[in-house]
Design an enzyme around this catalytic site. Structure first.
Site, short mmCIF file in Angstrom:
data_model
loop_
_atom_site.label_atom_id
_atom_site.label_comp_id
_atom_site.label_asym_id
_atom_site.label_seq_id
_atom_site.Cartn_x
_atom_site.Cartn_y
_atom_site.Cartn_z
N THR A 189 0.83 -1.20 0.00
CA THR A 189 0.00 0.00 0.00
C THR A 189 0.87 1.25 0.00
OG1 THR A 189 -1.78 -1.16 1.16
CG2 THR A 189 -1.79 1.25 1.28
N PHE A 215 8.53 -9.12 2.33
CA PHE A 215 8.64 -9.22 3.78
C PHE A 215 9.55 -8.13 4.35
CE2 PHE A 215 7.55 -13.83 2.80
CZ PHE A 215 6.22 -13.66 3.11
N PHE A 267 -2.71 4.80 11.61
CA PHE A 267 -4.07 4.39 11.94
C PHE A 267 -4.70 5.44 12.86
CE2 PHE A 267 -2.32 0.50 10.44
CZ PHE A 267 -3.37 -0.32 10.06
N TRP A 276 -3.46 5.06 2.56
CA TRP A 276 -4.60 4.12 2.57
C TRP A 276 -5.91 4.89 2.55
CZ3 TRP A 276 -8.83 3.13 5.63
CH2 TRP A 276 -9.48 1.91 5.41
#
Length: 561
Positions: A78, A306, A387, A415
């Site tokens: 993202t 990763f 977030f 996002w």
């Protein structure tokens, strides 16, 4: 009433995509090299790179990596996509270069793998499901070689192959634990030789790795011909070239070798091509796609699979070493939630401010920062995928600790906001990429195999020591005797920990890495050191993502993330 958030697939399905030819035209790709797969995706003939781009200046290459992944999610893809959109928004000619998703993870734990929120590549469903058929072609080439190997034995075994030392396995792009170990050739003499066998997932196949590290179809054939499939009764390697298989394999792969062109939700061009696993293979998209993008754009944003201990290390020590590509800057992606998870907090409590847990988990991020800045010597920025539950105190703590290492921390909100949420990150990337960077490798290729493995384990993972099983030591001695001692190392290690134990989080010290076996991928051009219980064929979880995926009467897909 609570605000309803759209799912990734709902956002993607509402997007107004440009016809792919317009995207190609926007970055100057002549129509003669564009091969359409419907209206919104196309392949670009690799001869465009050979015929018209070789003399072009290389773009600034931005590598996006991350901390060790956690169930809380980090948002590396993202962030990669959002950063590409943000660079475009700032007027930079930008191309994004990503790996193709494997059907195994799509139907397994992860679900879709094309970004998230308002930082996605589209058409999202096509990219996740079959796309342009590249992985099917790679699987077919892999299995053709297996069929030719077994047929050679059945037809008289002129090469004197020891059927107990066949190392080539069939593959399928699905998580299917039932196929890890099988017995085949049952049914009598006319059905073949009875032997133990097994399947790997396609993205763990050496054909995938060789494909992604090939520069053109001739190079591909040479790489395929070197693949070791078995050993003779007197211990000599048998290759695909000796079976005369490389030509037919390359014929199956000639169209797959052309990079796939798609677009982001905001119309930034993206090459999505190839997809070797990063915990088993080298975890990078194809050399052809990266080089092509680098010769077209001013900035290319790519990612490695990763965390930086696996993806970034292999990007530097395998892909960059082989190709001459050099990152101008590195972005390390983390989240407050993932760092608190590394600090020992259960997933259900990650939305609550907890500075103690954050400080305990932060060393994982700091180790990855140190790897990039002190081992690889590359300009670095930390991107915190933000977030709503993240507190100012938590963000400030991360900034404080990273500043002690001379690295800035930038919040990324791509996002939820698309390119607008990544402008600050893009500006920092531009600033860093204008500084001088000379990448350093983790080890010298001329070191003995064990010393190269020790260099990765101690410098990158932070291990105190490395232990080699008797089997691994014997194989290493054999490979050095065969003349393969100067190949780079591809570590097969779990992605969740810096150690070879996936349950050990944070930044442990004093631990030991155990090498239980080592194999050769002569076609890809590296040795694979296997640690822990890493396997090349995953299984599905108790509740697979496939249970939530469906299609309606109009062909509209639902539940894909």
């Amino acid at each position: 009433m609570a605000e309803k958030f759209l799912s990734d697939i709902e956002i993607a399905q509402q997007a107004k995509m440009e016809v792919i030819n317009n995207i190609a035209e926007k970055i100057g790709i002549p129509d003669q090299y564009v091969e359409n797969y419907g209206k919104y995706k196309a392949k670009v003939d690799y001869r465009y790179l050979q015929n018209e781009l070789k003399s072009n200046k290389d773009a600034k290459l931005i590598l996006v990596t991350a901390i060790n992944p956690t169930p809380a999610g980090e948002g590396k893809t993202t962030t990669t996509i959002g950063l590409g959109d943000s660079l475009t928004k700032l007027g930079k000619k930008t191309i994004i270069a990503l790996r193709e998703p494997s059907l195994g993870p799509v139907f397994g734990v992860k679900g879709g793998a094309a970004g998230g929120g308002y930082a996605q590549v589209v058409p999202m469903e096509d990219i996740n499901l079959h796309f342009t058929g590249d992985f099917h072609a790679i699987g077919a080439a892999n299995n053709l070689l297996a069929a030719m190997l077994d047929n050679h034995i059945h037809q008289g075994n002129e090469l004197n192959i020891d059927t107990r030392r066949i190392v080539w396995r069939r593959c399928v792009d699905m998580n299917d634990r039932q196929l890890r170990r099988i017995v085949d050739g049952l049914g009598g003499k006319s059905e073949g030789v009875v032997r133990e066998d097994g399947f790997d997932i396609t993205v763990a196949s050496e054909v995938m790795a060789a494909f992604c590290l090939s520069s053109d179809v001739i190079d591909l054939k040479q790489n395929l011909s070197r693949i070791i499939v078995a050993y003779t009764r007197d211990g000599k390697a048998v290759t695909a070239g000796q079976l005369k298989a490389e030509g037919a394999m390359a014929a199956l792969l000639k169209d797959a070798l052309k990079p796939n062109l798609v677009q982001t939700l905001e119309g930034t061009p993206a090459f999505i091509h190839g997809g070797p696993f990063a915990n088993i293979a080298h975890g990078c998209n194809s050399v052809i796609a990266t080089r092509m993008a680098s010769k077209i754009a001013d900035y290319i944003v790519t990612e490695a699979g990763f965390g930086a201990d696996l993806g970034a290390e292999k990007f530097i020590d395998i892909k960059c070493r082989k190709t001459g590509l050099r990152p101008s800057a590195v972005v390390i992606v983390a989240t407050v939630k993932a760092l608190k998870y590394n600090g020992g907090i259960p997933k259900s409590e990650l939305g609550v401010e907890n500075l103690v847990a954050l400080e305990k988990g932060l060393p994982n991020l700091l180790k990855h920062v140190e790897n990039v800045t002190t081992v690889f010597k590359l300009p670095t920025v930390v991107a915190i995928n933000k977030f709503p539950t993240d507190s100012d105190a938590e963000i400030n703590l991360i900034k404080e600790k990273c500043s002690e290492l001379g690295v800035n921390v930038v919040l990324s909100e791509v996002w939820g906001k698309g390119s607008e949420g990544g402008v600050e990150l893009a500006e920092e990337v531009i600033r860093l990429s204008n500084s001088t960077s000379n990448v350093e490798f983790t080890y010298d290729l001329n070191l003995p195999i064990k010393e190269k493995i020790k260099a990765i384990a101690t410098k990158v993972y932070g291990a105190a020591s490395v232990e080699f099983s008797l089997k691994a030591s014997n194989e290493i001695a054999n490979f050095e005797k065969m003349g393969f001692g100067n190949l780079p190392i591809c570590m097969a290690k779990n992605q969740y920990s810096l150690t070879d134990d996936p349950n050990v989080l944070g930044r442990p010290s004093g631990f030991k890495i155990t090498i239980r076996d080592i194999t050769i991928s002569a076609g890809a051009g590296f040795l694979v050191a296997l640690t822990g219980d890493i396997m090349k064929m995953p299984g599905l979880p108790k509740v697979p993502a496939a249970e939530s995926i469906d299609v309606d009467v109009d062909g509209k897909i639902k539940g894909l993330f």
